[in-house]
Design a protein around this motif. Sequence first.
Motif, PDB file in Angstrom:
ATOM      1  N   SER A 585      10.008   8.108  66.380  1.00 29.88           N
ATOM      2  CA  SER A 585       9.142   8.579  65.293  1.00 29.88           C
ATOM      3  C   SER A 585       7.910   9.327  65.779  1.00 29.88           C
ATOM      4  O   SER A 585       7.103   9.755  64.959  1.00 29.88           O
ATOM      5  N   VAL A 587       5.957  12.367  66.863  1.00 31.67           N
ATOM      6  CA  VAL A 587       6.096  13.818  66.742  1.00 31.67           C
ATOM      7  C   VAL A 587       5.605  14.523  68.005  1.00 31.67           C
ATOM      8  O   VAL A 587       6.148  15.548  68.410  1.00 31.67           O
ATOM      9  N   GLN A 590       8.355  14.707  70.502  1.00 34.17           N
ATOM     10  CA  GLN A 590       9.360  15.686  70.081  1.00 34.17           C
ATOM     11  C   GLN A 590       8.889  17.107  70.357  1.00 34.17           C
ATOM     12  O   GLN A 590       9.665  17.964  70.811  1.00 34.17           O
ATOM     13  N   ARG A 591       7.603  17.371  70.097  1.00 32.61           N
ATOM     14  CA  ARG A 591       7.071  18.706  70.370  1.00 32.61           C
ATOM     15  C   ARG A 591       7.078  19.004  71.863  1.00 32.61           C
ATOM     16  O   ARG A 591       7.408  20.125  72.289  1.00 32.61           O
ATOM     17  N   LEU A 613      13.976  19.196  63.513  1.00 34.24           N
ATOM     18  CA  LEU A 613      12.766  18.395  63.697  1.00 34.24           C
ATOM     19  C   LEU A 613      11.815  18.559  62.516  1.00 34.24           C
ATOM     20  O   LEU A 613      11.211  17.588  62.044  1.00 34.24           O
ATOM     21  N   HIS A 617      10.418  15.666  59.904  1.00 34.99           N
ATOM     22  CA  HIS A 617       8.975  15.388  59.819  1.00 34.99           C
ATOM     23  C   HIS A 617       8.294  16.503  59.023  1.00 34.99           C
ATOM     24  O   HIS A 617       7.518  17.294  59.584  1.00 34.99           O
ATOM     25  N   SER A 620       4.074  16.760  59.008  1.00 28.69           N
ATOM     26  CA  SER A 620       3.280  16.934  60.218  1.00 28.69           C
ATOM     27  C   SER A 620       2.770  18.370  60.281  1.00 28.69           C
ATOM     28  O   SER A 620       3.558  19.310  60.476  1.00 28.69           O
ATOM     29  N   LEU A 623       3.109  20.084  63.846  1.00 29.07           N
ATOM     30  CA  LEU A 623       4.498  20.451  64.105  1.00 29.07           C
ATOM     31  C   LEU A 623       4.867  21.739  63.372  1.00 29.07           C
ATOM     32  O   LEU A 623       5.553  22.604  63.929  1.00 29.07           O
TER      33      LEU A 623
END
Length: 1394
Positions: A585, A587, A590-591, A613, A617, A620, A623
């Motif tokens: 979870s 972010v 993930q970025r 992605l 999310h 965000s 993001l």
Amino acid sequence: MTRNQTNYPLPGNVPRGGSEWAPGCTTISVCVSKVGRDPCTRVYLCPNKTAFEEYGRKNQTESKTILTRGKSVSSVQVKVLPGLRKVDDWFLIHTGISMVTNNWLLMAEQAANTINGNCLVCLEARPILRIIAAGVIAPNCILQFLYEKILTGECTELDKVFPLIGMEKKKLMFNTQVAKQNFTCLKLHGTGAGIGRIPEPWCIENVSLPAGTPLARADVWLWCGGKVLYDRLPPNASELNWLNNESFQTSDALSLHSRFLEKKSDSLHNKDSRKDVDSVPPKKKKHEKHGGKKKKYKENSRGSAECSGSECEPIFPSELKRKQETDRPRAAPISSSFSWLDDIKSPTLQPFCVDSKSDASNWTYKSLYRGNVARYRRKGCSSLGLDPCRQEVRWEDAKKKHKHGDKKKGADRYFSTVCRQLLKSQLPLLILPRVTESGDGSNSTPFLPLEDIEGEKKLELVGRAQTSSVNPLGVYDPTTALWLQGKGKQDQTDHHEDPNLETGQDTELVTGQTEEFNRKLREQPENTQLWLKFIRYQDELSATVFGGEDAQQAKELSERRKSSYKAVLEKKLSIAERAVATNPSCVALQRERLRICQELWEPSALAKEWKKLVFLHPNSGPLWKEYLLFTQSYFSNFSVSRVNSAYGKCLSMLSAVRDGSMVSHPAMPGIEEDMLDIFTQQCHFLRQSGHSEKAFSLFQAMIDFTFFKPDSVRQLSTKQQADFFEPFWDSGEARVGELNARGWKAWMVQQERGGWVQPSAEEEEEQEEEEEEIKDRIQPRWKVWLNVESSREAAHWLPWRPEKAKSQSEEDCEDPERQVLFDDIGSSLICLSSSELQLRFLLNFLLFLGLPVDTVLLSGGHPGLLLEDLSLLTQGSESRRPLTSSYLPSLGLNSVGHMTTLQGARKWAGLGKQGEKFVNAMLGMLQPVIPSQHRTVLSLSRMQYEKLKVFRCMHSNKKRLRSQSKISKRIAKSLLKEPDNRSSLAMWREFAHLEWMLGNLEEARKVFSTARALGAAKGLSDPTLCELCLLWAQLEVEDGASGPGGLDGNGAASMAVCVLTRLAEGSAISPSSASQPVLPVAILKARRSYEQALTAALCAFDKDLFNPQDNKKGEVAVREDKLRLRGLVGCYGLFQYLTMGLKAASAVYSQARERMDDLHRTIKSDSGTDAFRSGSSLLVRRLASECEMLAVQQASLLKYHTSVGVIPLATLRDTLTLALTSWPSSAPLWSIYVQVENRYHSAGRARRFFHTLTRDNSSVVPRLFTILAEQQRKQLVDAAQRSCDRSGPLSVLPENGLSNRILGLYESAIGTETGAHCPLLWRMYIHCLVSEGKIDQAKGLFYKALQNIPWVKGLYMDAVQLFPECLQEFADLMTEKELRVRLPLEELDILLED
């Protein structure tokens, strides 16, 4: 369909039977899973004609469906739409979702909104059927249901719901992962093939099926525990149970196993004598050797009779059967040719044959083609169809071969990093004695020992000399050879020991840090910041590995760095994937993962991952920013309309999250700030791509949408408010900044009353005479296109609106692109609730228009993708104003209307007549709806804009200076006459500075004196008053050009000291008192007052100032004033400089900067991102700005002192390096540093400093100034080398290699994440290559730049200027990518013909 269970409850018991069933009825079964039998109920939807009779519709012949509770109760009519409908229409009728918004997420939101509560919805891209218990069919009806064609009794109803059907060829796809449920299981007693079985605990009830063939019915599927669904059971099917298999007998297995153990040795002997069927007589010895290895491996794999259970391989029944067959009589000889099955009389006798004709491909490739080999799992070593007495197939174990290969793969080779570091480490003690030359043969060993090569080299250097040009015969010793070469004796010990020792220490340090990271991550796997640090640590680890290499391996080192860079990326990617798996979870992780993948994956695959992605999310903001940057940088899929729609989708999605419409994702802290940043980024994107009208209309619509919103729609969602705003935008009424504009709110109120009363026609304004676009037709075609394109951009950035007074319509517009529709801007409208964000939005609009603003009130700086103007690198170069040159800083952004080449001049000093008219009307319209302090901020920006225009005219267009000065003074006086600005010291300060710039010194002094009298009561406690007096004193010092302690004989210095002394005393300054000398007692009192005020202000600095819980409206402004110390510290420092000297002034700045820098570092390290997201973000930015400005003031004072006095260069250099280390993105500091360092030829120190800062900082500003410093140095060298005066000495020594160094700096800069998206950097790089004469490389670099910044229209215009022969190609490319081309080439040809 929804039903109110409370008001209209469902009937408890619905009668069954054929008499109650009506044609056309639909039934729905609803069951509840619980222990035991699942209780079920049914819902019937039937047409009821009695409802028509109640409503007086007996005469109607057509039957309409009515939803009722019974036969004759109130009903709800179901409307039947006439005519043919499309598939999407029916989908819209049933679900309420159209084709445009047909996705699973909206369906989930609709379900959640319907039940008005929280829900958990599991969705997939393609729904897959799941196995559930059939609670609809009663147990007593199962046998009838499966075997009877006509059902009777209570089971009659099932016959109509599940009619008989034929055999289905295609079975349904379903999810084989079945959960434990209460199944009704069918017991099969057939003797045929087993089709599966269900675990006993899953069966709540067992039904035994009789012999026979079951029937198939619609929508009924049978699941037997496998991966297949059955619409009917196969005839004579049985359960899958191998213990009940009659072909397997336990006695046969035991007898075979005993015989196998008794005859183990004999069987092994027989194996050696057998002939392998697959083996072919070898032609080479290599094949024989390989075959021998196979046989030996087979024997080893079999093991011996003494092996234990864990060491022996399992014995399968097939092997025992094969051993038993060896004692039986041999079968008939196998045929040697193939035959068709129909031609064989008895196929069961010889079903197999041996092909005697060899295949040439098998000899060539040593194996069969992989596509012809069946893949299956082998059980045992037997083969069907072979004679067990004389034929056998040997199988190799692939698992052991793989394991053996892994060991070889994991071993370190001689060229690996570990082995090379081991060779460089200190030598261990010798265990074996060395064999000397004098030793005899008895001491020799049967092996060759490894010798100490480095020790032998040392002995060779000492014992014998090497041959060289000065010692061709090798007769001189090393000392004499060095003497002949003019060299001294080398220290061999230090040269050989220190590098090894340092390398070993670095290796131990790296290993220890890696182990520490692994230990912490095992203990704290949820620590996302630790994962990010570990990922970034891999770069340091790679640098450490290469840092220990010798200088002589520089070429090899660079090649290995390129080859290992991908390996480092893959290592970082593996760590990032592990971190994401641990924290799915997060972010940020993930970025970081996608950021690493940018250099490893294809853009198409990366785009899919980004979309996935963002879908997971959608709340965000950071993001979304990175996703949008990737979208507009994806050249192969780039177009302006596609990227603009992505921005609109992002803002509409974030607005839904903010409003609470998207219940699946909560709103994140600071979501409105992120929305405002994305909105501003979209406007600049449209401006850079040439669509200035759309960008301007976005800001214009947002002003109406934010400040003139009707009260009746404020409580609605953003989407609903935009729907109400659309009629106003399309109505043709005047908008913000236009003539007779009243706003959205007044328009809606007047619409409710009946519309506007048409005003009387006003006198038409004088129209400006249109200048001829093409002034010189002799110029080349490309130059004419650039001139006309830039002039149209400057004149037509306002959207075109039809004028009602002239009876114009939309068809009268010559360029349709100048019209902006609501569809272009509607999805990007956002709601801003706080007044601080509304002020930030207005300041962003003013910055977009080119007006100077306070960057502290913005979001904390602009990214590199907005830098386009060279003024960022040339600011502070005015030698006449070293102290006040930082009062008009340049941010490096191009304003709207300024679209030209990199070195192109502005058409106007400002926005032009139409633009300034819009700004004045907009500010006047906003006056009643914004707070008074916000009005002062906007008026201050307007006055600074007038000062900026005067400054530009003084440096570029002096002919226009006189007229521009009159206009600017008139506007400044009108701004000061406004009630809110009369007592604003900041406005008086800017007006006085404007008068001083125009040369009206006496008028400026009067303005300063008047403003000083307005704030005399507060004294040193007023930060604005201190800043005003500081500017006055600095201007007096610059005009007097006095040094420290210049009280005697310098009137300007005396005037500056008088201003600063009167400020400390709190008394007014009159022209008569300014001419009198300042008494020493007054100076002492003033110094004491300054010291006390500064001590009290620094003592008030505390972390409590940034507490987010105390951010009330009134307290934030008070705490912000406490942080503004630039005026107090600047006055005190300048006062000490003029009265005591430079050392005293430096002590004042050092005291204040040390305290403020420490506080800023503490706040930033403690609060981190939360402080910047909370209400205290403004205070943190204010503190950072004050710290930076104090550093700029101190550096400017030191630079000024170098022009009037003597100062060691180390003092100024140390001050600048210390300040730049803390504020590496400060353009004024870098400008001073470059000016100072370029005076001296030795660039080693500056280059090391540049390298240190650019290595540890991601900002593009240090890299730009690094390149600027080298380019200025190259200009000096070129000027010195091209000097015609050969006899005189050169002022600067020639230097070589600067061109390659500059190109290397450019490559390093564009390789960073921020540099790759910086338009200014790419445009400077292309111009640099063209100036070097590398035209082809510059053109290739242009296309490389398009892969990173394809939306920048200025880049294409630079290409047209530098490569004019490709004008048509660049114009077609801009048209393809939908960039704004205001002058098509076809129109250009027509204009040139005319």
